[in-house]
Write a protein that holds these residues in place. Structure first.
Motif, PDB file in Angstrom:
ATOM      1  N   GLU A 179       0.682  -1.123  -0.112  1.00 35.09           N
ATOM      2  CA  GLU A 179      -0.184   0.051   0.049  1.00 35.09           C
ATOM      3  C   GLU A 179       0.665   1.215  -0.114  1.00 35.09           C
ATOM      4  OE1 GLU A 179      -3.413   1.189  -0.078  1.00 35.09           O
ATOM      5  OE2 GLU A 179      -3.340  -0.683  -1.124  1.00 35.09           O
TER       6      GLU A 179
ATOM      7  N   ARG B 226       2.554   1.661  -3.595  1.00 35.74           N
ATOM      8  CA  ARG B 226       1.283   2.229  -4.299  1.00 35.74           C
ATOM      9  C   ARG B 226       1.459   3.742  -4.170  1.00 35.74           C
ATOM     10  NH1 ARG B 226      -4.508  -0.494  -4.727  1.00 35.74           N
ATOM     11  NH2 ARG B 226      -4.635   1.197  -6.244  1.00 35.74           N
TER      12      ARG B 226
ATOM     13  N   SER C 236      -5.274   4.176  -5.214  1.00 31.85           N
ATOM     14  CA  SER C 236      -5.580   4.050  -3.978  1.00 31.85           C
ATOM     15  C   SER C 236      -6.063   5.252  -3.400  1.00 31.85           C
ATOM     16  CB  SER C 236      -4.622   3.275  -3.070  1.00 31.85           C
ATOM     17  OG  SER C 236      -3.572   4.310  -2.871  1.00 31.85           O
ATOM     18  N   GLN C 237      -6.665   4.978  -2.000  1.00 34.28           N
ATOM     19  CA  GLN C 237      -7.238   6.213  -1.220  1.00 34.28           C
ATOM     20  C   GLN C 237      -5.889   6.810  -0.651  1.00 34.28           C
ATOM     21  OE1 GLN C 237      -9.119   5.247   2.592  1.00 34.28           O
ATOM     22  NE2 GLN C 237     -10.765   7.140   2.322  1.00 34.28           N
TER      23      GLN C 237
ATOM     24  N   SER D 216      -2.939   7.158  -2.085  1.00 34.21           N
ATOM     25  CA  SER D 216      -2.423   7.712  -3.021  1.00 34.21           C
ATOM     26  C   SER D 216      -2.932   9.364  -3.267  1.00 34.21           C
ATOM     27  CB  SER D 216      -2.198   7.038  -4.335  1.00 34.21           C
ATOM     28  OG  SER D 216      -1.707   5.885  -3.954  1.00 34.21           O
TER      29      SER D 216
END
Ligand code: FE2
Ligand code: FE2
Length: 333
Positions: free
Chosen positions: A227, A230, A254-255, A257
Motif C-alpha cells: 500500500e 502504491r 488507492s485512497q 495515494s
C-alpha cells in the motif's frame, strides 16, 4: 578536514546541560572550528545566547553521524521532553533519514528502517491535535526535496487521520508513503530537479519517470508495505486519467495515494523555491480548488479544506502542475 566531512544540524537539535555525545563545530569564515568537544557540556543559557545572536546551525563531523543519529533516536523516546522539543527531534530525525535515503547507496536497507521513524511521527501527531501544526512549524532546512518529503509525510498522516480515523496501521502507511513518495527523484538528474525555469520536453519526460524509479528502488523492501509502495507509484495520478506515469483513473488509484496527491501539491504551493515565493495556505487552497475538478478526490479535499473559501482571483491554467519546476501562478488584478 575537507568541507564535505561535516554536516549541518539545526542549533536546537543538540543536547544541552549534559555531556555531548559528539563534537560540535561552527563554520567560521569557511572553516569548521570545534566549538565543544565530545563530553563537554553546552548550557541552555549559552545555547539561548547563540540563538539570539542569530546562529542557526552547528556542524558535526561525518565520523560522529552515528552518535548523532543514536542521540536523536533516544531523545524521541524520552518522556520528560516538552512536546516542542520532541517535535524538533522527530523532524530532525526524519530529515536526517531522508537525507541518507537520497545520498547513500544502500536504499533498500535504509528504507527498511523508515518504519520506526514514521511510527514516532504517527504517535506524536496522534498525541494532540496541534502536534502536526507544531511539526510543520519546525522548519526548515534549505534542501527542498528532503523537507518536502518530511512535510508530505506529516500532511498525509494528518489528512488520513481526518479521513479514516485512528487506524494506526493505516496512518503509518500514509506517513511512510508520504515520506518515500519522491524517492525516485534520486535517479533523476539534479539539474532537472533544481531547474529554476520550465522543463523542456525531454526533461519533463525524465521527471515523469520518478514514480516508477521509486517503485524500482523499493523492490523487495519488506518493511514498506504494498500500500505504501502504491503511494510512491500513484501520487501523480489524477482521477480523470490525466496524471502520470500510467494515466490511471479513479477506481485504480488507492485512497492513500489520493491523500498523498493533495498533501504533495499543498506543500509544493506553500514552500518557497528559488523561482517563486511561498503561497499562503489560503491562496494555495484556492489554487487547488480551481485545479480540483477531475484531479483530486473531492471527499478527501473537503476534509483538508476546512475553511471558508476566500474566493481570491487566481488564474489557474489548464494542466497546471505545482510540483513541476518553474511553476508559476498569476494572481489576477
Ligand atoms: Fe512526485
Ligand atoms: Fe512530491
Amino acid at each position: 578536514m575537507s568541507a564535505s566531512s561535516y554536516f549541518a544540524v539545526r542549533i536546537q537539535s543538540v543536547p544541552v546541560d549534559r555531556p555531548l555525545p559528539f563534537d560540535v563545530a561552527l563554520l567560521v569564515a569557511g572553516n569548521y572550528v570545534v566549538f565543544k568537544r565530545e563530553k563537554d557540556v553546552l548550557t541552555l543559557d549559552r545555547l539561548d545566547s547563540l540563538i539570539q545572536k542569530g546562529l542557526k546551525a552547528f556542524y558535526i563531523s561525518e565520523e560522529h553521524r552515528d552518535q548523532y543519529r543514536a542521540f536523536l533516536k533516544q531523545s524521541v523516546q524520552q518522556d520528560t521532553l516538552s512536546a516542542d522539543q520532541r517535535g524538533r527531534y522527530i523532524k530532525e530525525s526524519a530529515f536526517n533519514h531522508i537525507t541518507d535515503l537520497f545520498t547513500q547507496p544502500n536504499v533498500g536497507r535504509l528504507a527498511e528502517d523508515s518504519k520506526g521513524l514514521v511510527e514516532d511521527m504517527v504517535n506524536f501527531i496522534s498525541s494532540d491535535i496541534s502536534a502536526a501544526v507544531r511539526l510543520m512549524g519546525l522548519s526548515n532546512h534549505d534542501y527542498y526535496t528532503y523537507n518536502h518529503c518530511v512535510n508530505v509525510s506529516v500532511y498525509s498522516i494528518s489528512i488520513a487521520k481526518r479521513v479514516v480515523g485512528d487506524d494506526k496501521n493505516l496512518l503509518m502507511t500514509a506517513g511512510l508513503g508520504g515520506l518515500l513518495h519522491d524517492l525516485g527523484k534520486k535517479m533523476v538528474d539534479d539539474k532537472i530537479i533544481n531547474k529554476p525555469g520550465k522543463l523542456d520536453e525531454s526533461e519533463w519526460a525524465e521527471m515523469k519517470r520518478h514514480p516508477s524509479h521509486g517503485i524500482e528502488l523499493l523492490k523487495g523492501v519488506a518493511n514498506v508495505s504494498e500500500e505504501a509502495k502504491r503511494v510512491v507509484h500513484e501520487h501523480h495520478e489524477h482521477l480523470d486519467g490525466t496524471g502520470y506515469p500510467r494515466g490511471l483513473t479513479e477506481e485504480n488509484i488507492s485512497q492513500l495515494s489520493r491523500i498523498a496527491a493533495i498533501a504533495d501539491v499543498f506543500d509544493a504551493l506553500t514552500t518557497k523555491r528559488s523561482y517563486k515565493e511561498a503561497m499562503t495556505a489560503d491562496l494555495a487552497l484556492d489554487v487547488m480548488l480551481k485545479m480540483s475538478p477531475g484531479k483530486f478526490d473531492p471527499t478527501i479535499f473537503r476534509y483538508f479544506e476546512k475553511r471558508i473559501p476566500t474566493k481570491q482571483d487566481v488564474e489557474v491554467a489548464k494542466g497546471t502542475d505545482p510540483c513541476a519546476p518553474g511553476f508559476a501562478i498569476k494572481k489576477a488584478g
